[in-house]
Scaffold this motif. Structure first.
Motif, mmCIF file in Angstrom:
data_model
loop_
_atom_site.group_PDB
_atom_site.id
_atom_site.type_symbol
_atom_site.label_atom_id
_atom_site.label_comp_id
_atom_site.label_asym_id
_atom_site.label_seq_id
_atom_site.Cartn_x
_atom_site.Cartn_y
_atom_site.Cartn_z
ATOM 1 N N ALA A 40 27.202 114.430 -3.315
ATOM 2 C CA ALA A 40 26.349 115.238 -2.446
ATOM 3 C C ALA A 40 25.643 116.287 -3.298
ATOM 4 O O ALA A 40 26.181 116.744 -4.310
ATOM 5 N N ILE A 41 24.444 116.666 -2.900
ATOM 6 C CA ILE A 41 23.716 117.665 -3.680
ATOM 7 C C ILE A 41 24.393 119.026 -3.525
ATOM 8 O O ILE A 41 25.129 119.283 -2.572
ATOM 9 N N ASN A 42 24.101 119.903 -4.481
ATOM 10 C CA ASN A 42 24.779 121.204 -4.523
ATOM 11 C C ASN A 42 24.484 122.086 -3.312
ATOM 12 O O ASN A 42 25.382 122.668 -2.714
ATOM 13 N N LEU A 56 23.535 104.395 -2.160
ATOM 14 C CA LEU A 56 23.670 103.960 -0.770
ATOM 15 C C LEU A 56 23.994 105.146 0.126
ATOM 16 O O LEU A 56 25.035 105.792 -0.028
ATOM 17 N N ASN A 57 23.097 105.445 1.063
ATOM 18 C CA ASN A 57 23.353 106.530 1.995
ATOM 19 C C ASN A 57 24.587 106.244 2.835
ATOM 20 O O ASN A 57 24.832 105.095 3.213
ATOM 21 N N VAL A 58 25.354 107.275 3.122
ATOM 22 C CA VAL A 58 26.450 107.102 4.070
ATOM 23 C C VAL A 58 25.830 106.916 5.453
ATOM 24 O O VAL A 58 24.671 107.267 5.694
ATOM 25 N N ALA A 59 26.570 106.343 6.362
ATOM 26 C CA ALA A 59 26.063 106.112 7.712
ATOM 27 C C ALA A 59 25.668 107.442 8.361
ATOM 28 O O ALA A 59 26.319 108.474 8.142
ATOM 29 N N ALA A 60 24.611 107.416 9.134
ATOM 30 C CA ALA A 60 24.110 108.632 9.773
ATOM 31 C C ALA A 60 25.168 109.289 10.654
ATOM 32 O O ALA A 60 25.163 110.503 10.846
ATOM 33 N N SER A 61 26.077 108.478 11.175
ATOM 34 C CA SER A 61 27.122 108.992 12.069
ATOM 35 C C SER A 61 28.363 109.468 11.329
ATOM 36 O O SER A 61 29.304 109.971 11.945
ATOM 37 N N SER A 62 28.382 109.305 10.003
ATOM 38 C CA SER A 62 29.575 109.641 9.226
ATOM 39 C C SER A 62 29.881 111.129 9.276
ATOM 40 O O SER A 62 28.981 111.970 9.164
ATOM 41 N N SER A 63 31.150 111.440 9.444
ATOM 42 C CA SER A 63 31.615 112.823 9.335
ATOM 43 C C SER A 63 33.126 112.770 9.121
ATOM 44 O O SER A 63 33.765 111.755 9.360
ATOM 45 N N ARG A 90 13.917 112.177 5.510
ATOM 46 C CA ARG A 90 14.924 111.138 5.301
ATOM 47 C C ARG A 90 16.236 111.751 4.812
ATOM 48 O O ARG A 90 16.235 112.655 3.981
ATOM 49 N N ILE A 91 17.354 111.243 5.326
ATOM 50 C CA ILE A 91 18.655 111.696 4.844
ATOM 51 C C ILE A 91 18.838 111.176 3.415
ATOM 52 O O ILE A 91 18.809 109.963 3.182
ATOM 53 N N SER A 92 19.016 112.086 2.468
ATOM 54 C CA SER A 92 19.123 111.725 1.047
ATOM 55 C C SER A 92 20.480 112.045 0.442
ATOM 56 O O SER A 92 20.738 111.714 -0.710
ATOM 57 N N SER A 93 21.356 112.689 1.193
ATOM 58 C CA SER A 93 22.681 113.066 0.697
ATOM 59 C C SER A 93 23.594 113.245 1.911
ATOM 60 O O SER A 93 23.142 113.721 2.968
ATOM 61 N N PRO A 94 24.872 112.823 1.774
ATOM 62 C CA PRO A 94 25.543 112.246 0.600
ATOM 63 C C PRO A 94 25.190 110.761 0.423
ATOM 64 O O PRO A 94 24.673 110.124 1.323
ATOM 65 N N LYS A 95 25.549 110.253 -0.756
ATOM 66 C CA LYS A 95 25.383 108.845 -1.068
ATOM 67 C C LYS A 95 26.662 108.308 -1.702
ATOM 68 O O LYS A 95 27.460 109.077 -2.245
ATOM 69 N N VAL A 99 38.346 119.306 -1.376
ATOM 70 C CA VAL A 99 37.870 120.363 -2.279
ATOM 71 C C VAL A 99 36.428 120.771 -2.010
ATOM 72 O O VAL A 99 35.910 121.669 -2.666
ATOM 73 N N ALA A 100 35.785 120.124 -1.035
ATOM 74 C CA ALA A 100 34.418 120.513 -0.702
ATOM 75 C C ALA A 100 34.041 119.990 0.681
ATOM 76 O O ALA A 100 34.450 118.897 1.071
ATOM 77 N N PHE A 101 33.269 120.796 1.391
ATOM 78 C CA PHE A 101 32.628 120.374 2.633
ATOM 79 C C PHE A 101 31.132 120.256 2.344
ATOM 80 O O PHE A 101 30.535 121.173 1.766
ATOM 81 N N VAL A 102 30.543 119.137 2.742
ATOM 82 C CA VAL A 102 29.134 118.902 2.419
ATOM 83 C C VAL A 102 28.376 118.517 3.675
ATOM 84 O O VAL A 102 28.902 117.829 4.554
ATOM 85 N N PRO A 103 27.116 118.942 3.779
ATOM 86 C CA PRO A 103 26.297 118.553 4.928
ATOM 87 C C PRO A 103 25.553 117.253 4.649
ATOM 88 O O PRO A 103 25.562 116.742 3.528
ATOM 89 N N LYS A 104 24.919 116.733 5.658
ATOM 90 C CA LYS A 104 23.913 115.703 5.447
ATOM 91 C C LYS A 104 22.614 116.437 5.105
ATOM 92 O O LYS A 104 22.260 117.412 5.769
ATOM 93 N N VAL A 105 21.944 116.005 4.064
ATOM 94 C CA VAL A 105 20.745 116.696 3.589
ATOM 95 C C VAL A 105 19.529 115.809 3.809
ATOM 96 O O VAL A 105 19.506 114.654 3.384
ATOM 97 N N ARG A 106 18.538 116.381 4.462
ATOM 98 C CA ARG A 106 17.314 115.646 4.754
ATOM 99 C C ARG A 106 16.183 116.173 3.882
ATOM 100 O O ARG A 106 15.936 117.378 3.817
ATOM 101 N N ILE A 107 15.514 115.252 3.182
ATOM 102 C CA ILE A 107 14.376 115.587 2.316
ATOM 103 C C ILE A 107 13.177 114.768 2.772
ATOM 104 O O ILE A 107 13.247 113.536 2.823
ATOM 105 N N LYS A 108 12.117 115.453 3.140
ATOM 106 C CA LYS A 108 10.896 114.789 3.614
ATOM 107 C C LYS A 108 11.183 113.784 4.724
ATOM 108 O O LYS A 108 10.692 112.656 4.728
#
Length: 288
Positions: free
Chosen positions: A160-162, A144-151, A130-135, A119-128
């Protein structure tokens, strides 16, 4: 799926920000150009004053909401727009995100591998930096951050943030749209938790979106905004977390954080957090 057949619209939510100042708007237009398509864009403006007349005339779809209905009003408005036009997917954009130029191409590439339960596709979101989403949720909060390699599709609950999220319009229609009482904060918490509670799941795109978060510095957070954050947080815990243990942890964390805010010199913010921690604590004795 050919890009010209992509059933997609986007909504950009503004607040006291011009189009020229919006990184989301600039990067979205570049992504459309890279994909070679014209995605219908709804600009939903929560600012006290509308954009200049010349700017508005150049936009295909512009809605000014001087009462500032927040994100939920904008998202539900855009959902109605999509339903009227039988558009399947809606891209959510805050004003301060930067999506990569191949963003729409990557979304289109992954569509064919997703099931109807996605029901949704979400990106990895980097803030300052650091990857901060999804968790992943740990007890009451995403921690807990998902693994950087997760897809790909994720069956275990994540949040995940909006901004940058592609949501399935039909799913939200079945759920009655976004709940109005969240308005601005915890909208993403609700959507993700409700999706998994409904037996659905999210799909992580192998792309990174850069995002600026405006509430990390407590000194810049007004008491009114803090009330919205604390209230929505409590609402989410009470409504979407049935475990008494989880709600107890959330209440204790709220109490601890209120003490921290008091020690840091924010007594009114501390009282607000304490008030809503007490609401969560009282919910431990609710029936059901």
């Amino acid at each position: 799926m050919p890009m010209h057949n992509l059933s997609l619209a986007a909504v950009l939510v503004l607040y006291k920000c011009s189009l020229e100042e919006s990184e989301s708007y600039r990067s979205f237009k570049k992504a459309c150009a890279r994909a070679g398509i014209a995605v219908q864009l709804i600009v939903y403006d929560n600012s006290p004053q509308p954009l200049p007349a010349g700017t508005v005339e150049a936009l295909e779809h512009y809605h000014h909401d001087p009462l500032n209905g927040g994100l939920v009003s904008a998202y539900n408005f855009a959902l109605g727009f999509c339903e009227e036009r039988s558009i399947e997917w809606l891209l959510l954009l805050d004003q301060d995100s930067s999506i990569p130029q191949d963003y729409l191409l990557q979304f289109n590439k992954c569509l064919s591998s997703a099931t109807s339960d996605c029901v949704a596709f979400v990106p990895k979101v980097r803030i300052k930096g650091r990857i901060s989403s999804p968790k992943r949720f740990i007890f009451s909060r995403p921690r807990l951050n998902v693994a950087a390699s997760s897809s790909g599709p994720v069956r275990e609950e994540i949040v995940a943030i909006n901004s940058g999220m592609f949501v399935r319009v039909g799913h939200l229609r079945q759920r009655g749209g976004y709940p109005k009482h969240y308005r601005l904060d915890a909208v993403d918490f609700w959507f993700c938790a409700d999706a998994y509670a409904s037996g659905k799941h999210l799909f992580i795109l192998d792309v990174v979106v850069e995002h600026t978060l405006s509430i990390r510095d407590m000194a810049s957070v007004s008491l009114e905004r803090w009330e919205s954050i604390a209230s929505s947080d409590a609402d989410f815990t009470i409504e979407m977390r049935s475990s008494r243990a989880t709600r107890l942890i959330a209440a204790m964390e709220g109490l601890t954080y209120s003490a921290f805010l008091l020690a840091k010199g924010y007594p009114r913010h501390a009282r607000t957090r304490l008030k809503h921690a007490a609401r969560v604590a009282k919910s431990l004795w609710r029936r059901g």
